[in-house]
Write a protein that holds these residues in place. Structure first.
Motif, PDB file in Angstrom:
ATOM      1  N   TYR A   1      -3.718  -8.660   6.335  1.00 22.82           N
ATOM      2  CA  TYR A   1      -2.397  -8.056   6.361  1.00 22.82           C
ATOM      3  C   TYR A   1      -1.565  -8.648   5.229  1.00 22.82           C
ATOM      4  O   TYR A   1      -1.612  -9.840   4.973  1.00 22.82           O
ATOM      5  N   ARG A   2      -0.731  -7.828   4.605  1.00 25.62           N
ATOM      6  CA  ARG A   2       0.116  -8.337   3.533  1.00 25.62           C
ATOM      7  C   ARG A   2       1.146  -7.288   3.131  1.00 25.62           C
ATOM      8  O   ARG A   2       1.055  -6.118   3.529  1.00 25.62           O
ATOM      9  N   TYR A   3       2.107  -7.719   2.332  1.00 22.30           N
ATOM     10  CA  TYR A   3       3.053  -6.818   1.695  1.00 22.30           C
ATOM     11  C   TYR A   3       2.708  -6.709   0.210  1.00 22.30           C
ATOM     12  O   TYR A   3       2.346  -7.708  -0.427  1.00 22.30           O
ATOM     13  N   GLN A   4       2.842  -5.511  -0.325  1.00 17.76           N
ATOM     14  CA  GLN A   4       2.608  -5.326  -1.753  1.00 17.76           C
ATOM     15  C   GLN A   4       3.510  -4.210  -2.268  1.00 17.76           C
ATOM     16  O   GLN A   4       4.023  -3.393  -1.490  1.00 17.76           O
ATOM     17  N   ALA A   5       3.695  -4.179  -3.573  1.00 16.87           N
ATOM     18  CA  ALA A   5       4.674  -3.286  -4.182  1.00 16.87           C
ATOM     19  C   ALA A   5       4.124  -1.906  -4.506  1.00 16.87           C
ATOM     20  O   ALA A   5       4.902  -1.021  -4.890  1.00 16.87           O
ATOM     21  N   ARG A   6       2.809  -1.685  -4.341  1.00 17.52           N
ATOM     22  CA  ARG A   6       2.224  -0.418  -4.755  1.00 17.52           C
ATOM     23  C   ARG A   6       1.340   0.164  -3.650  1.00 17.52           C
ATOM     24  O   ARG A   6       0.748  -0.569  -2.849  1.00 17.52           O
ATOM     25  N   HIS A   7       1.264   1.462  -3.627  1.00 14.61           N
ATOM     26  CA  HIS A   7       0.440   2.198  -2.671  1.00 14.61           C
ATOM     27  C   HIS A   7      -1.030   1.811  -2.879  1.00 14.61           C
ATOM     28  O   HIS A   7      -1.522   1.803  -4.013  1.00 14.61           O
ATOM     29  N   PRO A   8      -1.763   1.482  -1.811  1.00 16.37           N
ATOM     30  CA  PRO A   8      -3.134   0.995  -1.995  1.00 16.37           C
ATOM     31  C   PRO A   8      -4.122   2.064  -2.445  1.00 16.37           C
ATOM     32  O   PRO A   8      -5.202   1.730  -2.936  1.00 16.37           O
ATOM     33  N   VAL A   9      -3.767   3.336  -2.329  1.00 18.54           N
ATOM     34  CA  VAL A   9      -4.669   4.414  -2.735  1.00 18.54           C
ATOM     35  C   VAL A   9      -4.271   4.997  -4.093  1.00 18.54           C
ATOM     36  O   VAL A   9      -5.089   5.124  -5.001  1.00 18.54           O
ATOM     37  N   THR A  10      -2.981   5.299  -4.263  1.00 15.50           N
ATOM     38  CA  THR A  10      -2.531   5.927  -5.514  1.00 15.50           C
ATOM     39  C   THR A  10      -2.136   4.909  -6.577  1.00 15.50           C
ATOM     40  O   THR A  10      -1.985   5.276  -7.749  1.00 15.50           O
ATOM     41  N   ASP A  11      -1.921   3.647  -6.184  1.00 11.53           N
ATOM     42  CA  ASP A  11      -1.488   2.570  -7.079  1.00 11.53           C
ATOM     43  C   ASP A  11      -0.149   2.886  -7.744  1.00 11.53           C
ATOM     44  O   ASP A  11       0.114   2.484  -8.869  1.00 11.53           O
ATOM     45  N   THR A  12       0.714   3.607  -7.042  1.00 11.12           N
ATOM     46  CA  THR A  12       2.059   3.908  -7.530  1.00 11.12           C
ATOM     47  C   THR A  12       3.081   3.143  -6.698  1.00 11.12           C
ATOM     48  O   THR A  12       2.823   2.797  -5.545  1.00 11.12           O
ATOM     49  N   PRO A  13       4.271   2.849  -7.253  1.00  9.87           N
ATOM     50  CA  PRO A  13       5.296   2.154  -6.470  1.00  9.87           C
ATOM     51  C   PRO A  13       5.713   2.981  -5.258  1.00  9.87           C
ATOM     52  O   PRO A  13       5.688   4.217  -5.286  1.00  9.87           O
ATOM     53  N   TRP A  14       6.112   2.296  -4.199  1.00 10.91           N
ATOM     54  CA  TRP A  14       6.610   3.002  -3.025  1.00 10.91           C
ATOM     55  C   TRP A  14       7.938   3.677  -3.337  1.00 10.91           C
ATOM     56  O   TRP A  14       8.725   3.161  -4.137  1.00 10.91           O
TER      57      TRP A  14
END
Length: 225
Positions: A74-87
């Motif tokens: 589990y973690r927080y990240q700045a980008r969508h894990p599939v599209t690799d675009t910012p939320w």
């Protein structure tokens, strides 16, 4: 608009239920804002750490950070894990609810969007992946009614349940910030049995009988904390 009376119902100290906080117009507005966000950040199916088993809900996020789960953890990240675009940005209606209800001096950084099909559920868990545990968690409901179960700080503590209907808000903070909680199941209800504010129209991204839940969190501690 939101309910002018945010007093709500204290389920346990720190756990505040506000039935019908979002009226039908506010629900429709939030649903439209969220539909735009989900086009930018399409829902996907996360997977459990270690076992790689899929969740029963689909997820997306809004805000600077998004909560994700996969085999790595589990973690927080700045980008969508599939599209690799910012939320995309947090929907304004959800942000306004945070400002009105959180009592916290910093904005939310993550808005987790959970999409429940009729048979989906969420097991008992704690929200503890954040550094800012002094900030509450704010939940907003759209669509079908869910049976929300809550317990104590230990997983073995006794539990109780309450129905979360479209437009309801739930604040989890203070001594309840780390309680175990989850969704047992979705509950079909006849319109004449609904309590509080009437539900808005079913969002375009949901089928009848499905539910959307937004969970707003502050992840990092503010610089002046």
């Amino acid at each position: 608009m939101a309910s002018p009376d945010p007093a709500g119902i204290v389920l346990v100290p720190g756990l505040l239920h506000l039935p019908g906080y979002l009226d039908a117009a506010a629900q429709a507005r939030l649903a439209a804002e969220l539909a735009t966000a989900l086009r930018a950040a399409p829902p996907y199916t996360p997977r459990m750490p270690r076992t790689d088993q899929p969740f029963s809900v689909r997820m997306s996020n809004c805000g600077p950070l998004g909560w994700v789960s996969d085999r790595a953890g589990y973690r927080y990240q700045a980008r969508h894990p599939v599209t690799d675009t910012p939320w995309p940005d947090i929907p304004p209606t959800a942000r306004a609810a945070w400002d009105a209800l959180s009592g916290y001096g910093a904005p939310p950084e993550a808005c987790l969007v959970n999409l429940y099909e009729a048979d989906a559920r969420m097991g008992l868990h704690q929200d503890r992946d954040e550094d800012a545990l002094d900030a509450p968690v704010l939940s907003l409901s759209l669509g079908a009614t869910a049976l929300f179960r809550y317990g104590g700080l230990r997983r073995s503590d006794p539990t109780r349940s309450v129905r979360l209907r479209a437009g309801d808000a739930l604040v989890i903070g203070g001594p309840a910030r780390l309680i175990h909680h989850g969704i047992d199941r979705l509950v079909p209800e006849a319109p004449d049995l609904l309590q509080g504010t009437a539900p808005g129209p079913v969002p375009d991204f949901l089928m009848p009988g499905e539910r959307c839940n937004l969970t707003l969190r502050r992840v990092t501690r503010p610089p002046d904390a």
